[in-house]
Scaffold this motif. Structure first.
Motif, PDB file in Angstrom:
ATOM      1  N   ARG A  10      47.524  32.650   3.233  1.00  0.00           N
ATOM      2  CA  ARG A  10      48.273  33.096   2.240  1.00  0.00           C
ATOM      3  C   ARG A  10      48.547  31.990   1.037  1.00  0.00           C
ATOM      4  N   PHE A  11      48.813  30.925   1.607  1.00  0.00           N
ATOM      5  CA  PHE A  11      48.618  29.710   0.419  1.00  0.00           C
ATOM      6  C   PHE A  11      47.319  29.436  -0.022  1.00  0.00           C
ATOM      7  N   ALA A  12      46.330  29.591   0.791  1.00  0.00           N
ATOM      8  CA  ALA A  12      44.983  29.085   0.343  1.00  0.00           C
ATOM      9  C   ALA A  12      44.638  30.156  -0.678  1.00  0.00           C
ATOM     10  N   LEU A  13      44.751  31.401  -0.642  1.00  0.00           N
ATOM     11  CA  LEU A  13      44.346  32.289  -1.530  1.00  0.00           C
ATOM     12  C   LEU A  13      45.151  32.425  -2.854  1.00  0.00           C
ATOM     13  N   GLU A  14      46.533  32.044  -2.765  1.00  0.00           N
ATOM     14  CA  GLU A  14      47.267  32.036  -3.943  1.00  0.00           C
ATOM     15  C   GLU A  14      46.737  30.452  -4.771  1.00  0.00           C
ATOM     16  N   SER A  15      46.598  29.615  -4.187  1.00  0.00           N
ATOM     17  CA  SER A  15      46.303  28.367  -4.621  1.00  0.00           C
ATOM     18  C   SER A  15      44.716  27.817  -5.166  1.00  0.00           C
ATOM     19  N   GLY A  16      44.024  28.477  -4.367  1.00  0.00           N
ATOM     20  CA  GLY A  16      42.651  28.371  -4.661  1.00  0.00           C
ATOM     21  C   GLY A  16      42.156  27.230  -3.395  1.00  0.00           C
ATOM     22  N   TYR A  17      42.914  26.741  -2.540  1.00  0.00           N
ATOM     23  CA  TYR A  17      42.329  26.139  -1.507  1.00  0.00           C
ATOM     24  C   TYR A  17      41.788  26.638  -0.232  1.00  0.00           C
ATOM     25  N   LEU A  18      40.996  26.189   0.387  1.00  0.00           N
ATOM     26  CA  LEU A  18      40.239  26.968   1.569  1.00  0.00           C
ATOM     27  C   LEU A  18      41.643  26.799   2.963  1.00  0.00           C
ATOM     28  N   PRO A  19      41.741  27.732   3.482  1.00  0.00           N
ATOM     29  CA  PRO A  19      42.354  27.715   4.950  1.00  0.00           C
ATOM     30  C   PRO A  19      42.054  26.357   5.521  1.00  0.00           C
ATOM     31  N   VAL A  20      42.746  25.676   6.396  1.00  0.00           N
ATOM     32  CA  VAL A  20      42.436  24.638   7.150  1.00  0.00           C
ATOM     33  C   VAL A  20      42.027  24.921   8.534  1.00  0.00           C
ATOM     34  N   LYS A  21      42.173  26.052   9.011  1.00  0.00           N
ATOM     35  CA  LYS A  21      41.771  26.287  10.331  1.00  0.00           C
ATOM     36  C   LYS A  21      40.404  27.144  10.365  1.00  0.00           C
ATOM     37  N   LYS A  22      39.618  26.762  11.099  1.00  0.00           N
ATOM     38  CA  LYS A  22      38.279  27.571  11.149  1.00  0.00           C
ATOM     39  C   LYS A  22      38.581  28.946  11.681  1.00  0.00           C
ATOM     40  N   GLU A  23      39.493  29.479  12.434  1.00  0.00           N
ATOM     41  CA  GLU A  23      39.559  30.887  12.739  1.00  0.00           C
ATOM     42  C   GLU A  23      39.863  31.563  11.415  1.00  0.00           C
ATOM     43  N   ALA A  24      40.420  30.995  10.360  1.00  0.00           N
ATOM     44  CA  ALA A  24      41.261  31.406   9.107  1.00  0.00           C
ATOM     45  C   ALA A  24      40.116  31.428   8.044  1.00  0.00           C
ATOM     46  N   ASN A  25      39.192  30.627   8.257  1.00  0.00           N
ATOM     47  CA  ASN A  25      37.705  30.626   7.521  1.00  0.00           C
ATOM     48  C   ASN A  25      36.719  31.664   7.631  1.00  0.00           C
ATOM     49  N   ASN A  26      37.258  33.099   7.672  1.00  0.00           N
ATOM     50  CA  ASN A  26      36.363  34.247   8.083  1.00  0.00           C
ATOM     51  C   ASN A  26      36.363  35.174   7.141  1.00  0.00           C
ATOM     52  N   VAL A  27      35.487  35.752   6.611  1.00  0.00           N
ATOM     53  CA  VAL A  27      35.567  36.814   5.614  1.00  0.00           C
ATOM     54  C   VAL A  27      36.369  37.929   5.947  1.00  0.00           C
ATOM     55  N   LYS A  28      36.130  38.597   7.266  1.00  0.00           N
ATOM     56  CA  LYS A  28      36.802  39.773   7.568  1.00  0.00           C
ATOM     57  C   LYS A  28      38.451  39.407   7.741  1.00  0.00           C
ATOM     58  N   VAL A  29      38.939  38.236   8.084  1.00  0.00           N
ATOM     59  CA  VAL A  29      40.223  37.932   8.140  1.00  0.00           C
ATOM     60  C   VAL A  29      40.685  37.751   6.696  1.00  0.00           C
ATOM     61  N   ILE A  30      40.005  37.047   5.739  1.00  0.00           N
ATOM     62  CA  ILE A  30      40.472  36.660   4.372  1.00  0.00           C
ATOM     63  C   ILE A  30      40.583  38.111   3.464  1.00  0.00           C
ATOM     64  N   GLU A  31      39.534  39.040   3.863  1.00  0.00           N
ATOM     65  CA  GLU A  31      39.558  40.452   3.174  1.00  0.00           C
ATOM     66  C   GLU A  31      40.838  41.065   3.571  1.00  0.00           C
ATOM     67  N   LYS A  32      41.194  40.983   4.764  1.00  0.00           N
ATOM     68  CA  LYS A  32      42.412  41.571   5.173  1.00  0.00           C
ATOM     69  C   LYS A  32      43.813  41.260   4.413  1.00  0.00           C
ATOM     70  N   TYR A  33      43.834  39.684   4.184  1.00  0.00           N
ATOM     71  CA  TYR A  33      44.991  39.212   3.364  1.00  0.00           C
ATOM     72  C   TYR A  33      44.733  39.709   1.894  1.00  0.00           C
ATOM     73  N   LEU A  34      43.645  39.594   1.372  1.00  0.00           N
ATOM     74  CA  LEU A  34      43.066  40.063   0.031  1.00  0.00           C
ATOM     75  C   LEU A  34      43.817  41.428  -0.362  1.00  0.00           C
ATOM     76  N   ALA A  35      43.567  42.307   0.625  1.00  0.00           N
ATOM     77  CA  ALA A  35      43.978  43.590   0.599  1.00  0.00           C
ATOM     78  C   ALA A  35      45.460  43.823   0.402  1.00  0.00           C
ATOM     79  N   GLU A  36      46.341  42.829   0.893  1.00  0.00           N
ATOM     80  CA  GLU A  36      47.513  42.753   0.992  1.00  0.00           C
ATOM     81  C   GLU A  36      48.284  42.437  -0.359  1.00  0.00           C
TER      82      GLU A  36
END
Length: 161
Positions: free
Chosen positions: A36-62
């Protein structure tokens, strides 16, 4: 590609502060919170499991701001491909490295602004844009900038900034 960010560290202190700093970093880098912080600030998530298109798209939808989220979503596949196919590296830290980075981050921008001002001044004297640019975009001007950059960088690295 250069991998960089704000950078967080735990410095030597008393046990309580060190413990609190580590706990904060664990809290901050929690997968859900960090995405959530990464998407709102423009940073990348710091964990590998978070740098995944499907995971990030789920958060974007919210997320609520559709205009920003649509832009993020359209650039996401390119970003993810880059993360998966590029070799990422970070600069090694060195004494006065922050000062050196400051010199490097400003040098080209400051030079471009200064040269643009020269071009605008030449335009006011009646020169065409082509003539003005030709007078400013010279090998001599570049070499002068390069010498100044080298001197500024040398001073920064040696603690004289």
């Amino acid at each position: 590609a250069v991998q960089q960010g704000a950078g967080m560290v735990v410095v030597k202190s008393d046990k309580e502060r060190e413990y609190a700093a580590v706990e904060f970093l664990k809290w901050f880098t929690d997968k859900d919170r960090n995405i959530r912080f990464a998407l709102e600030s423009g940073y990348l998530p710091v964990k590998k499991e978070a740098n995944n298109v499907k995971v990030i798209e789920k958060y974007l939808a919210e997320m609520k701001d559709n205009k920003v989220m649509n832009k993020l979503q359209s650039s996401l596949p390119v970003l993810m491909e880059q993360l998966q196919t590029y070799e990422l590296y970070t600069n090694r830290p060195f004494e006065n490295g922050t000062d050196a980075r400051e010199v490097l981050s400003k040098a080209l921008i400051d030079k471009a602004k200064a040269d643009r001002e020269k071009v605008l001044e030449l335009l006011e004297t009646g020169k065409t844009r082509e003539e003005a640019v030709k007078l400013v975009a010279t090998e001599e001007n570049f070499q002068q900038w390069l010498r100044e950059l080298r001197d500024s960088l040398f001073a920064a690295v040696n603690g004289g900034m």
